[in-house]
Design an enzyme around this catalytic site. Sequence first.
Site, PDB file in Angstrom:
ATOM      1  N   LYS A  47      -8.613  13.906   4.822  1.00 54.24           N
ATOM      2  CA  LYS A  47      -7.763  12.708   4.793  1.00 54.24           C
ATOM      3  C   LYS A  47      -6.840  12.807   5.984  1.00 54.24           C
ATOM      4  CE  LYS A  47      -6.314  14.058   0.622  1.00 54.24           C
ATOM      5  NZ  LYS A  47      -6.432  12.828  -0.171  1.00 54.24           N
ATOM      6  N   ARG A  48      -6.039  11.747   6.227  1.00 57.25           N
ATOM      7  CA  ARG A  48      -5.074  11.848   7.314  1.00 57.25           C
ATOM      8  C   ARG A  48      -4.099  12.996   7.046  1.00 57.25           C
ATOM      9  NH1 ARG A  48      -4.808   7.935  11.408  1.00 57.25           N
ATOM     10  NH2 ARG A  48      -3.024   9.167  12.046  1.00 57.25           N
ATOM     11  N   THR A 108      -8.366   6.818  -1.882  1.00 60.06           N
ATOM     12  CA  THR A 108      -9.718   6.295  -2.107  1.00 60.06           C
ATOM     13  C   THR A 108     -10.746   7.395  -1.855  1.00 60.06           C
ATOM     14  OG1 THR A 108      -9.548   5.400   0.129  1.00 60.06           O
ATOM     15  CG2 THR A 108      -9.323   3.835  -1.691  1.00 60.06           C
ATOM     16  N   HIS A 131       0.794  -1.239   0.000  1.00 57.11           N
ATOM     17  CA  HIS A 131       0.000   0.000   0.000  1.00 57.11           C
ATOM     18  C   HIS A 131       0.818   1.275   0.000  1.00 57.11           C
ATOM     19  CE1 HIS A 131      -4.006  -1.788   0.850  1.00 57.11           C
ATOM     20  NE2 HIS A 131      -3.266  -2.732   1.390  1.00 57.11           N
TER      21      HIS A 131
HETATM   22  O1  73E Z   1      -2.730   5.761  -0.831  1.00 56.70           O
HETATM   23  C1  73E Z   1      -3.295   5.119   0.291  1.00 56.70           C
HETATM   24  C2  73E Z   1      -4.155   3.966  -0.194  1.00 56.70           C
HETATM   25  O2  73E Z   1      -5.275   4.450  -0.921  1.00 56.70           O
HETATM   26  C3  73E Z   1      -2.190   4.579   1.196  1.00 56.70           C
HETATM   27  O3  73E Z   1      -1.429   5.666   1.697  1.00 56.70           O
HETATM   28  C4  73E Z   1      -2.810   3.799   2.359  1.00 56.70           C
HETATM   29  O4  73E Z   1      -3.584   2.727   1.804  1.00 56.70           O
HETATM   30  C5  73E Z   1      -4.668   3.157   0.993  1.00 56.70           C
HETATM   31  C6  73E Z   1      -5.435   1.930   0.565  1.00 56.70           C
HETATM   32  O5  73E Z   1      -4.706   1.181  -0.371  1.00 56.70           O
HETATM   33  C7  73E Z   1      -1.787   3.261   3.282  1.00 56.70           C
HETATM   34  N1  73E Z   1      -1.900   3.162   4.633  1.00 56.70           N
HETATM   35  C8  73E Z   1      -0.786   2.620   5.075  1.00 56.70           C
HETATM   36  N2  73E Z   1       0.014   2.382   4.068  1.00 56.70           N
HETATM   37  N3  73E Z   1      -0.609   2.793   2.934  1.00 56.70           N
HETATM   38  C9  73E Z   1      -0.475   2.307   6.470  1.00 56.70           C
HETATM   39  C10 73E Z   1       0.810   1.948   6.832  1.00 56.70           C
HETATM   40  C11 73E Z   1       1.093   1.667   8.156  1.00 56.70           C
HETATM   41  C12 73E Z   1       0.103   1.737   9.117  1.00 56.70           C
HETATM   42  C13 73E Z   1      -1.191   2.089   8.752  1.00 56.70           C
HETATM   43  C14 73E Z   1      -1.474   2.373   7.426  1.00 56.70           C
END
Ligand code: 73E
Length: 820
Positions: free
Chosen positions: A547-548, A655, A359
């Site tokens: 968003k975050r 998303t 991700h």
């Molecule tokens: O771009 C987003 C993506 O849409 C991405 O930053 C997010 O995942 C979404 C769903 O695919 C994401 N979260 C984390 N890594 N990518 C993450 C990493 C560590 C802890 C919690 C969340």
Amino acid sequence: MYSKRFEKEAFKEEVKNNIKNLYRKTIEEATGRQIFQAVSLAVKETIIDYWLATQAEMEKEDPKTVYYMSMEFLMGRALGNNLINMTAYKEVKEALDEMGIDLNAVEDEEPDPALGNGGLGRLAACFLDSLATLGYPAYGCGIRYRYGMFKQKIENGYQVEVPDNWLKDGNPFEIRRDEYAKEVRFGGDVRIEYDPVTKRNNFIQENYSSVLAVPYDMPIIGYGNHVVNTLRIWDAEAITDFHLDAFNRGDYRHAVEQENLAKMIVDVLYPCDDHYAGKELRLKQQYFFISASLQALLVRYKKKHDDVRKLHEKVTIQMNDTHPTLAVAELMHLLIDQEGLEWDEAWDVTTKTVAYTNHTIMAEALEKWPVDLFSRLLPRIYQIIQEIDRRFIEQVRSRYPGDEGRVARMAIIRDGQVKMAHLAIVAGYSVNGVARLHTEILKHEELKDFYDMMPEKFNNKTNGITQRRFLMHGNPLLADWVTKRIGDGWITDLSQMSRLKKYVDDPKALAEFREIKYQNKLRLAEYIKKYNGIEVDPRSIFDVQVKRLHEYKRQFLNILHVMYLYNQIKDHPEMYFYPRTFIFGAKAAAGYVRAKETIKLINSVADVINNDKSINGKIKVVFIEDYRVSNAEIIFAAADVSEQISTASKEASGTGNMKFMLNGAPTLGTMDGANVEIVEEVGIENAFIFGLSSDEVINFENNGGYNPADIYFNDWDIKRVVDQLIDGTYSNGDREMYRDLYDSLVNTHGQERADRYFILKDFRSYADAQKRVEEAYKDREGWAKKALMNVACCGKFSSDRTIQEYVDDIWHLDHIKVDA
Ligand code: 73E
């Protein structure tokens, strides 16, 4: 409910009875919370019937099932969503109306289950919705955190974190399943014992601590198809005397330790998004839910099958990022140490069963556990990973003789660290990214060595979202309008939205469409008035970034641009300016200092601008407190402009961008993540694109960055805005309050590169794009066309499409059908 005719009177009776039996009250006397509980339990009755029916079907058909392993499931409220998917929302609303109860108010009483941080956790929730709706057998496996994502309060402009005690009044939809409890062991030593009968070494863990994992099941209801899947989240309890072996009984200190371990393990969700915290407790959480889930899955499989060598024929395990990667080693452990398989047999099964989704490429998010911590906490698991690593390195060496640099880059254990992504790739039969651009960057940059060696594993699955929650539930006005125009097929087939294209030249349709957006803006304006005390003009442009909070997402760029516009309006009061409401919503990880400074800055700018009478309300800035799934639904429905302005290459997918599109808000964004595919679907003329490309960003990064001073000293508007961070304009004269933010742009303190996220580099291009937004918005009908085109072209971004691709290319699941 469902196709059984909804028995309105029986339902009303049930609600009354629940209130009487649970609380010894009449409806009139009951509190809102009590009514919520009573209504939910009445709804649950029906759910259980279909849950049982689904279970019976699975029992009979023995279909291949996916286990979606995730540290996070950001479910949001269940009641409204369950009613929608049971196709009973309107009937229940009517029934409650007759009792003098407002369903919306009842829904508002439900705590918002927030067992996730942001996109990754919400994606897992959308996937469960789509799996059930498409009729695929699936379990979500996760952790029942006592405290989910913190509640955010804004005090004096600063974020304050408040614990989220979401289980305080009990969760009416969950069912505790004591009979499936499992023991999970930590620490101790591994004794190796030769068994002369089997002629094998046995690995025996001793002197360990353990906890009891107790599952709670939540129903996941498919839309209108009677399928009810299960989200299984694990709670931890102390092992009672009964479960302890004789050796440990009577050891008081040990008993207390285990009690504490159990309490700690599921206490709280780590509130870090896209960031690796490296805490021992986090590793414990990971092993806890993985071990419990795999043990339970094997028991379930073995009820029907006696050969675990064929596990992959009935089971597939998807790892949501690297957080569940211990599944690789735990499955090996169970197959070898418990089921008696040889290494090669166990490896064969494991590598046909587990798959991995990546991700993020953000370096700070990569999980790397220190070997000493890891081997102390999980001694047997560590041994297994060492062996996987040893065998893998042998393969790399034989494939690339003499290339020790490559071996060093690809090793699973290296420099005293266990690299979880490497383990996931080596063991996974599929490795996927979450948007086309992201997958390409993985293949050609971040994971290039792995792609070179095993290209067949790599594939893309562009993320998606569920239209049931984010349109049907969140935006009922637009949902009804769409249904009136094209029928209700879109609810389970979002590609049908393309039929709306014929209305872009229909003035009456456009007028209705615009009126709906206006009504949704009124609803959000009321929300803002109620919770922020700020009056906003529903006729102004609602420009939204929710968003975050993260530097790469560049909320900082957005607010700097607001400061720039404010300067312009002050300098040229006569200048034409279309009124704009800039809306922000974002939680910062509790320890992320710069993110918290950004929140304070946004609130300070809001204070100054909102209270400046001289600009006649041309700009308003609103920071919505505690952005979460429930208020997100209201925000998306009301947005005119969707800000998706991450530094190109940094946002894997996004998303939220899709949720805005679904609700008719054009994207103002960079060519990053799924924005690329959104633009491809909707046409560049219906979006506002700016900034460096990902290639350009990556190029700069590979060559040591760029020099922001060139911009700062040559563009006086930019210099002025940046200097306002430290001249007291937004800090009551305090020149230090935003010094760190200022430095992050123009000063290279220590090793950090100045303007790592290319904010100044992209500033002009962003301001130009914003100007184009304003121009376009002035043409009211032209804007409505763009907005409607966004709705009409959003079909690709349903999580139903995403899940179908996972099924076709990776999971190969069987369908289930449940008769009413
Ligand atoms: O771009 C987003 C993506 O849409 C991405 O930053 C997010 O995942 C979404 C769903 O695919 C994401 N979260 C984390 N890594 N990518 C993450 C990493 C560590 C802890 C919690 C969340």
